[in-house]
Design a protein around this motif. Structure first.
Motif, PDB file in Angstrom:
ATOM      1  N   ALA A   1      -9.710  -8.882   0.043  1.00 55.38           N
ATOM      2  CA  ALA A   1      -9.995  -7.501  -0.359  1.00 55.38           C
ATOM      3  C   ALA A   1      -8.711  -6.691  -0.459  1.00 55.38           C
ATOM      4  CB  ALA A   1     -10.962  -6.848   0.628  1.00 55.38           C
ATOM      5  N   LEU A   2      -7.782  -6.889   0.473  1.00 58.03           N
ATOM      6  CA  LEU A   2      -6.517  -6.151   0.433  1.00 58.03           C
ATOM      7  C   LEU A   2      -5.727  -6.492  -0.825  1.00 58.03           C
ATOM      8  CD1 LEU A   2      -4.709  -4.132   1.937  1.00 58.03           C
ATOM      9  CD2 LEU A   2      -3.661  -6.086   3.097  1.00 58.03           C
ATOM     10  N   MET A   3      -5.691  -7.761  -1.192  1.00 59.31           N
ATOM     11  CA  MET A   3      -4.995  -8.155  -2.422  1.00 59.31           C
ATOM     12  C   MET A   3      -5.675  -7.526  -3.644  1.00 59.31           C
ATOM     13  SD  MET A   3      -2.461  -9.989  -1.472  1.00 59.31           S
ATOM     14  CE  MET A   3      -2.365  -9.305   0.166  1.00 59.31           C
ATOM     15  N   ALA A   4      -6.995  -7.522  -3.671  1.00 60.90           N
ATOM     16  CA  ALA A   4      -7.719  -6.935  -4.804  1.00 60.90           C
ATOM     17  C   ALA A   4      -7.499  -5.429  -4.885  1.00 60.90           C
ATOM     18  CB  ALA A   4      -9.209  -7.255  -4.687  1.00 60.90           C
ATOM     19  N   VAL A   5      -7.557  -4.754  -3.748  1.00 66.68           N
ATOM     20  CA  VAL A   5      -7.352  -3.304  -3.737  1.00 66.68           C
ATOM     21  C   VAL A   5      -5.952  -2.958  -4.202  1.00 66.68           C
ATOM     22  CG1 VAL A   5      -7.065  -1.327  -2.172  1.00 66.68           C
ATOM     23  CG2 VAL A   5      -9.129  -2.712  -2.069  1.00 66.68           C
ATOM     24  N   ALA A   6      -4.975  -3.733  -3.778  1.00 63.46           N
ATOM     25  CA  ALA A   6      -3.597  -3.473  -4.202  1.00 63.46           C
ATOM     26  C   ALA A   6      -3.492  -3.534  -5.719  1.00 63.46           C
ATOM     27  CB  ALA A   6      -2.647  -4.475  -3.556  1.00 63.46           C
ATOM     28  N   ARG A   7      -4.177  -4.477  -6.324  1.00 63.51           N
ATOM     29  CA  ARG A   7      -4.126  -4.609  -7.781  1.00 63.51           C
ATOM     30  C   ARG A   7      -4.898  -3.490  -8.480  1.00 63.51           C
ATOM     31  NH1 ARG A   7      -3.768  -9.563  -5.742  1.00 63.51           N
ATOM     32  NH2 ARG A   7      -2.175 -10.908  -6.583  1.00 63.51           N
ATOM     33  N   MET A   8      -6.003  -3.042  -7.872  1.00 66.56           N
ATOM     34  CA  MET A   8      -6.836  -2.020  -8.524  1.00 66.56           C
ATOM     35  C   MET A   8      -6.304  -0.607  -8.317  1.00 66.56           C
ATOM     36  SD  MET A   8     -10.749  -3.274  -7.855  1.00 66.56           S
ATOM     37  CE  MET A   8     -10.607  -3.286  -6.084  1.00 66.56           C
ATOM     38  N   GLU A   9      -5.748  -0.322  -7.142  1.00 64.99           N
ATOM     39  CA  GLU A   9      -5.433   1.052  -6.763  1.00 64.99           C
ATOM     40  C   GLU A   9      -4.013   1.493  -7.075  1.00 64.99           C
ATOM     41  OE1 GLU A   9      -7.387   3.493  -5.420  1.00 64.99           O
ATOM     42  OE2 GLU A   9      -9.028   2.135  -5.902  1.00 64.99           O
ATOM     43  N   ALA A  10      -3.078   0.588  -7.051  1.00 64.80           N
ATOM     44  CA  ALA A  10      -1.680   0.996  -7.118  1.00 64.80           C
ATOM     45  C   ALA A  10      -1.110   0.785  -8.507  1.00 64.80           C
ATOM     46  CB  ALA A  10      -0.864   0.218  -6.096  1.00 64.80           C
ATOM     47  N   HIS A  11      -1.138   1.822  -9.286  1.00 67.00           N
ATOM     48  CA  HIS A  11      -0.575   1.754 -10.629  1.00 67.00           C
ATOM     49  C   HIS A  11       0.349   2.932 -10.864  1.00 67.00           C
ATOM     50  CE1 HIS A  11      -3.891  -1.035 -11.074  1.00 67.00           C
ATOM     51  NE2 HIS A  11      -3.217  -1.542 -12.080  1.00 67.00           N
ATOM     52  N   HIS A  12       1.466   2.638 -11.457  1.00 63.83           N
ATOM     53  CA  HIS A  12       2.416   3.642 -11.884  1.00 63.83           C
ATOM     54  C   HIS A  12       1.761   4.392 -13.039  1.00 63.83           C
ATOM     55  CE1 HIS A  12       6.171   5.163 -13.634  1.00 63.83           C
ATOM     56  NE2 HIS A  12       6.646   5.046 -12.405  1.00 63.83           N
ATOM     57  N   PRO A  13       2.138   5.646 -13.287  1.00 66.69           N
ATOM     58  CA  PRO A  13       1.535   6.382 -14.414  1.00 66.69           C
ATOM     59  C   PRO A  13       1.625   5.653 -15.756  1.00 66.69           C
ATOM     60  CG  PRO A  13       2.759   7.876 -13.028  1.00 66.69           C
ATOM     61  CD  PRO A  13       3.025   6.487 -12.491  1.00 66.69           C
ATOM     62  N   ASP A  14       2.629   4.812 -15.938  1.00 66.33           N
ATOM     63  CA  ASP A  14       2.713   4.088 -17.206  1.00 66.33           C
ATOM     64  C   ASP A  14       1.913   2.781 -17.195  1.00 66.33           C
ATOM     65  OD1 ASP A  14       4.234   2.277 -15.777  1.00 66.33           O
ATOM     66  OD2 ASP A  14       6.106   2.719 -16.819  1.00 66.33           O
ATOM     67  N   GLY A  15       1.123   2.566 -16.119  1.00 66.44           N
ATOM     68  CA  GLY A  15       0.253   1.401 -16.059  1.00 66.44           C
ATOM     69  C   GLY A  15       0.822   0.220 -15.307  1.00 66.44           C
ATOM     70  N   GLU A  16       2.064   0.287 -14.888  1.00 64.02           N
ATOM     71  CA  GLU A  16       2.703  -0.815 -14.190  1.00 64.02           C
ATOM     72  C   GLU A  16       2.216  -0.879 -12.740  1.00 64.02           C
ATOM     73  OE1 GLU A  16       7.253  -1.644 -12.645  1.00 64.02           O
ATOM     74  OE2 GLU A  16       6.882  -0.213 -14.222  1.00 64.02           O
ATOM     75  N   ILE A  17       1.880  -2.065 -12.267  1.00 64.60           N
ATOM     76  CA  ILE A  17       1.471  -2.229 -10.874  1.00 64.60           C
ATOM     77  C   ILE A  17       2.679  -1.960  -9.980  1.00 64.60           C
ATOM     78  CG2 ILE A  17       0.709  -3.877  -9.116  1.00 64.60           C
ATOM     79  CD1 ILE A  17      -0.981  -5.207 -11.257  1.00 64.60           C
ATOM     80  N   ILE A  18       2.483  -1.158  -8.934  1.00 62.47           N
ATOM     81  CA  ILE A  18       3.619  -0.808  -8.092  1.00 62.47           C
ATOM     82  C   ILE A  18       3.476  -1.275  -6.646  1.00 62.47           C
ATOM     83  CG2 ILE A  18       4.238   1.202  -9.480  1.00 62.47           C
ATOM     84  CD1 ILE A  18       2.967   2.936  -7.251  1.00 62.47           C
ATOM     85  N   THR A  19       2.603  -2.223  -6.393  1.00 59.45           N
ATOM     86  CA  THR A  19       2.441  -2.701  -5.024  1.00 59.45           C
ATOM     87  C   THR A  19       2.689  -4.198  -4.932  1.00 59.45           C
ATOM     88  OG1 THR A  19       0.749  -1.051  -4.724  1.00 59.45           O
ATOM     89  CG2 THR A  19       0.941  -2.681  -3.004  1.00 59.45           C
ATOM     90  N   PRO A  20       3.910  -4.635  -4.997  1.00 58.00           N
ATOM     91  CA  PRO A  20       4.133  -6.055  -4.768  1.00 58.00           C
ATOM     92  C   PRO A  20       3.965  -6.371  -3.284  1.00 58.00           C
ATOM     93  CG  PRO A  20       6.205  -4.936  -5.221  1.00 58.00           C
ATOM     94  CD  PRO A  20       5.126  -3.921  -5.344  1.00 58.00           C
ATOM     95  N   PHE A  21       3.350  -7.508  -2.968  1.00 55.97           N
ATOM     96  CA  PHE A  21       3.283  -7.994  -1.596  1.00 55.97           C
ATOM     97  C   PHE A  21       4.400  -9.005  -1.442  1.00 55.97           C
ATOM     98  CE2 PHE A  21      -0.746  -6.040  -1.592  1.00 55.97           C
ATOM     99  CZ  PHE A  21      -1.084  -5.850  -0.266  1.00 55.97           C
ATOM    100  N   LEU A  22       5.248  -8.777  -0.472  1.00 53.17           N
ATOM    101  CA  LEU A  22       6.429  -9.610  -0.291  1.00 53.17           C
ATOM    102  C   LEU A  22       6.480 -10.187   1.108  1.00 53.17           C
ATOM    103  CD1 LEU A  22       9.097  -7.211  -1.839  1.00 53.17           C
ATOM    104  CD2 LEU A  22       7.954  -9.131  -2.956  1.00 53.17           C
ATOM    105  N   ASP A  23       7.270 -11.244   1.268  1.00 49.50           N
ATOM    106  CA  ASP A  23       7.514 -11.732   2.618  1.00 49.50           C
ATOM    107  C   ASP A  23       8.614 -10.887   3.251  1.00 49.50           C
ATOM    108  OD1 ASP A  23      10.015 -12.700   1.683  1.00 49.50           O
ATOM    109  OD2 ASP A  23       9.143 -14.656   1.237  1.00 49.50           O
ATOM    110  N   ARG A  24       8.838 -11.075   4.526  1.00 49.79           N
ATOM    111  CA  ARG A  24       9.746 -10.212   5.278  1.00 49.79           C
ATOM    112  C   ARG A  24      11.178 -10.245   4.729  1.00 49.79           C
ATOM    113  NH1 ARG A  24       9.824 -10.693  11.708  1.00 49.79           N
ATOM    114  NH2 ARG A  24       7.875 -11.638  11.118  1.00 49.79           N
TER     115      ARG A  24
END
Length: 155
Positions: A23-46
């Motif tokens: 669900a967290l991965m899905a929400v990140a893809r659905m909710e976090a968008h830059h005004p120009d449509g670019e996804i702005i929530t990459p999930f990264l390792d430490r």
């Protein structure tokens, strides 16, 4: 941790942890968008987090790590836009994996207070909450990360 269909889902000790992660991965893809449509929530390792572009909302997610001498289900990290680091712990408490006695509940609350004193934001979700609406739980955590990032914009 990169995608909801990640092969590592089988490594979760409980189904509700896998459900929360998906669900967290899905929400990140659905909710976090830059005004120009670019996804702005990459999930990264430490390690990648240290090199992250702070003009984007970046969240790290690790599962089953030790924090303050005990294992937590998820340790999340995010940065604000001026490189301040923020941490959260997510606990997924299902009756199948957590005996819900008064003693267990008191121990959980004591751990939560110790984590908060150490500067962690603590999210504790019951199995019922996760099964009923996993996206609402994930959205709550994602909004915390967005709020941390936005704090740096106003600094």
């Amino acid at each position: 941790m990169r995608a909801a269909h990640d092969h590592r889902l089988g490594r979760f000790p409980s189904p509700i942890e896998a459900l929360f992660y998906s669900a967290l991965m899905a929400v990140a893809r659905m909710e976090a968008h830059h005004p120009d449509g670019e996804i702005i929530t990459p999930f990264l390792d430490r390690e990648a987090w240290a090199e992250a572009d702070l003009s984007l909302l970046v969240i790290t997610a690790e599962m089953q790590v030790r924090v303050l001498d005990w294992p937590v289900d998820f340790l999340l990290g995010t940065s604000d836009s001026v490189a301040g680091k923020h941490y959260a712990v997510v606990e997924c408490d299902g009756h199948d994996f957590h005996e819900r006695t008064k003693e267990q509940a008191a121990r959980d609350r004591s751990r939560d207070r110790r984590l908060q004193e150490a500067g962690f934001r603590v999210f504790r979700f019951t199995g019922s909450e996760l099964y009923r609406d996993p996206y609402a739980c994930a959205l709550e955590v994602h909004r915390w990360a967005e709020g941390c990032w936005e704090k740096g914009l106003s600094a």
